[in-house]
Scaffold this motif. Structure first.
Motif, PDB file in Angstrom:
ATOM      1  N   UNK A  33       0.842  -1.191   0.000  1.00 13.09           N
ATOM      2  CA  UNK A  33       0.000   0.000   0.000  1.00 13.09           C
ATOM      3  C   UNK A  33       0.884   1.251   0.000  1.00 13.09           C
ATOM      4  N   UNK A  34       0.790   2.023  -1.058  1.00 14.98           N
ATOM      5  CA  UNK A  34       1.618   3.220  -1.209  1.00 14.98           C
ATOM      6  C   UNK A  34       1.023   4.403  -0.462  1.00 14.98           C
ATOM      7  N   UNK A  35       1.873   5.187   0.204  1.00 14.77           N
ATOM      8  CA  UNK A  35       1.404   6.412   0.851  1.00 14.77           C
ATOM      9  C   UNK A  35       2.540   7.420   0.930  1.00 14.77           C
ATOM     10  N   UNK A  36       2.178   8.660   1.245  1.00 14.85           N
ATOM     11  CA  UNK A  36       3.200   9.677   1.459  1.00 14.85           C
ATOM     12  C   UNK A  36       3.929   9.332   2.758  1.00 14.85           C
ATOM     13  N   UNK A  37       5.186   9.696   2.856  1.00 16.34           N
ATOM     14  CA  UNK A  37       5.939   9.378   4.057  1.00 16.34           C
ATOM     15  C   UNK A  37       5.437  10.205   5.231  1.00 16.34           C
ATOM     16  N   UNK A  38       5.200   9.541   6.376  1.00 13.97           N
ATOM     17  CA  UNK A  38       4.612  10.253   7.508  1.00 13.97           C
ATOM     18  C   UNK A  38       5.543  10.327   8.713  1.00 13.97           C
ATOM     19  N   UNK A  39       6.777   9.996   8.543  1.00  8.23           N
ATOM     20  CA  UNK A  39       7.732  10.168   9.641  1.00  8.23           C
ATOM     21  C   UNK A  39       8.270   8.894  10.259  1.00  8.23           C
ATOM     22  N   UNK A  40       7.589   7.795  10.043  1.00  8.66           N
ATOM     23  CA  UNK A  40       8.095   6.532  10.598  1.00  8.66           C
ATOM     24  C   UNK A  40       8.259   5.459   9.528  1.00  8.66           C
ATOM     25  N   UNK A  41       9.166   4.561   9.811  1.00  7.92           N
ATOM     26  CA  UNK A  41       9.333   3.398   8.944  1.00  7.92           C
ATOM     27  C   UNK A  41      10.237   3.643   7.756  1.00  7.92           C
ATOM     28  N   UNK A  69       0.450  -4.567  -8.786  1.00 11.89           N
ATOM     29  CA  UNK A  69      -0.740  -3.759  -9.075  1.00 11.89           C
ATOM     30  C   UNK A  69      -0.354  -2.383  -9.572  1.00 11.89           C
ATOM     31  N   UNK A  70       0.100  -2.349 -10.797  1.00 12.50           N
ATOM     32  CA  UNK A  70       0.651  -1.140 -11.384  1.00 12.50           C
ATOM     33  C   UNK A  70      -0.344   0.019 -11.421  1.00 12.50           C
ATOM     34  N   UNK A  71      -1.556  -0.241 -11.912  1.00 15.69           N
ATOM     35  CA  UNK A  71      -2.548   0.839 -12.042  1.00 15.69           C
ATOM     36  C   UNK A  71      -2.918   1.430 -10.689  1.00 15.69           C
ATOM     37  N   UNK A  72      -3.089   0.547  -9.720  1.00 14.12           N
ATOM     38  CA  UNK A  72      -3.427   0.981  -8.366  1.00 14.12           C
ATOM     39  C   UNK A  72      -2.310   1.859  -7.784  1.00 14.12           C
ATOM     40  N   UNK A  73      -1.087   1.412  -7.946  1.00 13.30           N
ATOM     41  CA  UNK A  73       0.063   2.167  -7.426  1.00 13.30           C
ATOM     42  C   UNK A  73       0.193   3.516  -8.114  1.00 13.30           C
ATOM     43  N   UNK A  74       0.022   3.533  -9.431  1.00 15.78           N
ATOM     44  CA  UNK A  74       0.188   4.778 -10.179  1.00 15.78           C
ATOM     45  C   UNK A  74      -0.905   5.795  -9.856  1.00 15.78           C
ATOM     46  N   UNK A  75      -2.141   5.333  -9.664  1.00 21.65           N
ATOM     47  CA  UNK A  75      -3.198   6.305  -9.343  1.00 21.65           C
ATOM     48  C   UNK A  75      -2.999   6.847  -7.934  1.00 21.65           C
ATOM     49  N   UNK A  76      -2.526   5.993  -7.036  1.00 17.58           N
ATOM     50  CA  UNK A  76      -2.217   6.444  -5.673  1.00 17.58           C
ATOM     51  C   UNK A  76      -1.087   7.475  -5.691  1.00 17.58           C
ATOM     52  N   UNK A  77      -0.105   7.209  -6.505  1.00 21.50           N
ATOM     53  CA  UNK A  77       1.030   8.135  -6.613  1.00 21.50           C
ATOM     54  C   UNK A  77       0.565   9.504  -7.116  1.00 21.50           C
ATOM     55  N   UNK A  78      -0.291   9.509  -8.123  1.00 21.98           N
ATOM     56  CA  UNK A  78      -0.797  10.774  -8.665  1.00 21.98           C
ATOM     57  C   UNK A  78      -1.552  11.572  -7.598  1.00 21.98           C
ATOM     58  N   UNK A  79      -2.313  10.841  -6.805  1.00 20.95           N
ATOM     59  CA  UNK A  79      -3.038  11.452  -5.691  1.00 20.95           C
ATOM     60  C   UNK A  79      -2.054  12.126  -4.714  1.00 20.95           C
ATOM     61  N   UNK A  80      -0.983  11.419  -4.396  1.00 25.61           N
ATOM     62  CA  UNK A  80       0.016  11.948  -3.461  1.00 25.61           C
ATOM     63  C   UNK A  80       0.707  13.173  -4.057  1.00 25.61           C
ATOM     64  N   UNK A  81       1.047  13.107  -5.333  1.00 25.14           N
ATOM     65  CA  UNK A  81       1.740  14.224  -5.999  1.00 25.14           C
ATOM     66  C   UNK A  81       0.865  15.477  -5.980  1.00 25.14           C
ATOM     67  N   UNK A  82      -0.431  15.300  -6.250  1.00 24.60           N
ATOM     68  CA  UNK A  82      -1.364  16.433  -6.262  1.00 24.60           C
ATOM     69  C   UNK A  82      -1.461  17.079  -4.877  1.00 24.60           C
ATOM     70  N   UNK A  83      -1.445  16.255  -3.847  1.00 21.10           N
ATOM     71  CA  UNK A  83      -1.584  16.755  -2.481  1.00 21.10           C
ATOM     72  C   UNK A  83      -0.293  17.290  -1.868  1.00 21.10           C
ATOM     73  N   UNK A  84       0.813  17.154  -2.556  1.00 20.64           N
ATOM     74  CA  UNK A  84       2.104  17.592  -2.031  1.00 20.64           C
ATOM     75  C   UNK A  84       2.154  19.102  -1.824  1.00 20.64           C
TER      76      UNK A  84
END
Ligand SMILES: [Zn+2]
Length: 84
Positions: A33-41, A69-84
């Motif tokens: 599960x891809x996410x933006x880095x939140x300080x741990x791990x 799961x390429x499509x899932x990862x890529x759409x999640x990444x786009x979401x993170x980039x937009x919210x940066x």
């Protein structure tokens, strides 16, 4: 020109070049599960140049997340980039 020694650099996992923090996006992946880095791990970085190269990013993402799961990862990444 003299090199800038005091600015820390991190390696982009897609191109394996070193970049300073402002040119990187820091991410993490837990159980595929891809996410933006939140300080741990454990985290990894993509540079802004690679972020424009979907093919390269998709490959590196699947490797980092150990997920196919390429499509899932890529759409999640786009979401993170937009919210940066
Ligand atoms: Zn890169």
């Amino acid at each position: 020109m003299a090199k800038n020694f005091y600015r820390p650099t991190r390696m982009c996992v897609a191109c394996r070049d070193k970049h300073t923090q402002e040119n990187l996006l820091r991410l993490r992946c837990i159980d595929g599960e891809l996410s933006a880095f939140s300080g741990v791990g454990r985290s990894f970085y993509f540079c802004k140049v690679c972020l424009d190269d979907e093919k390269k990013i998709a490959k590196a993402l699947m490797r980092q997340c150990r997920s196919g799961k390429k499509d899932e990862l890529m759409s999640k990444l786009k979401e993170i980039v937009i919210n940066e």
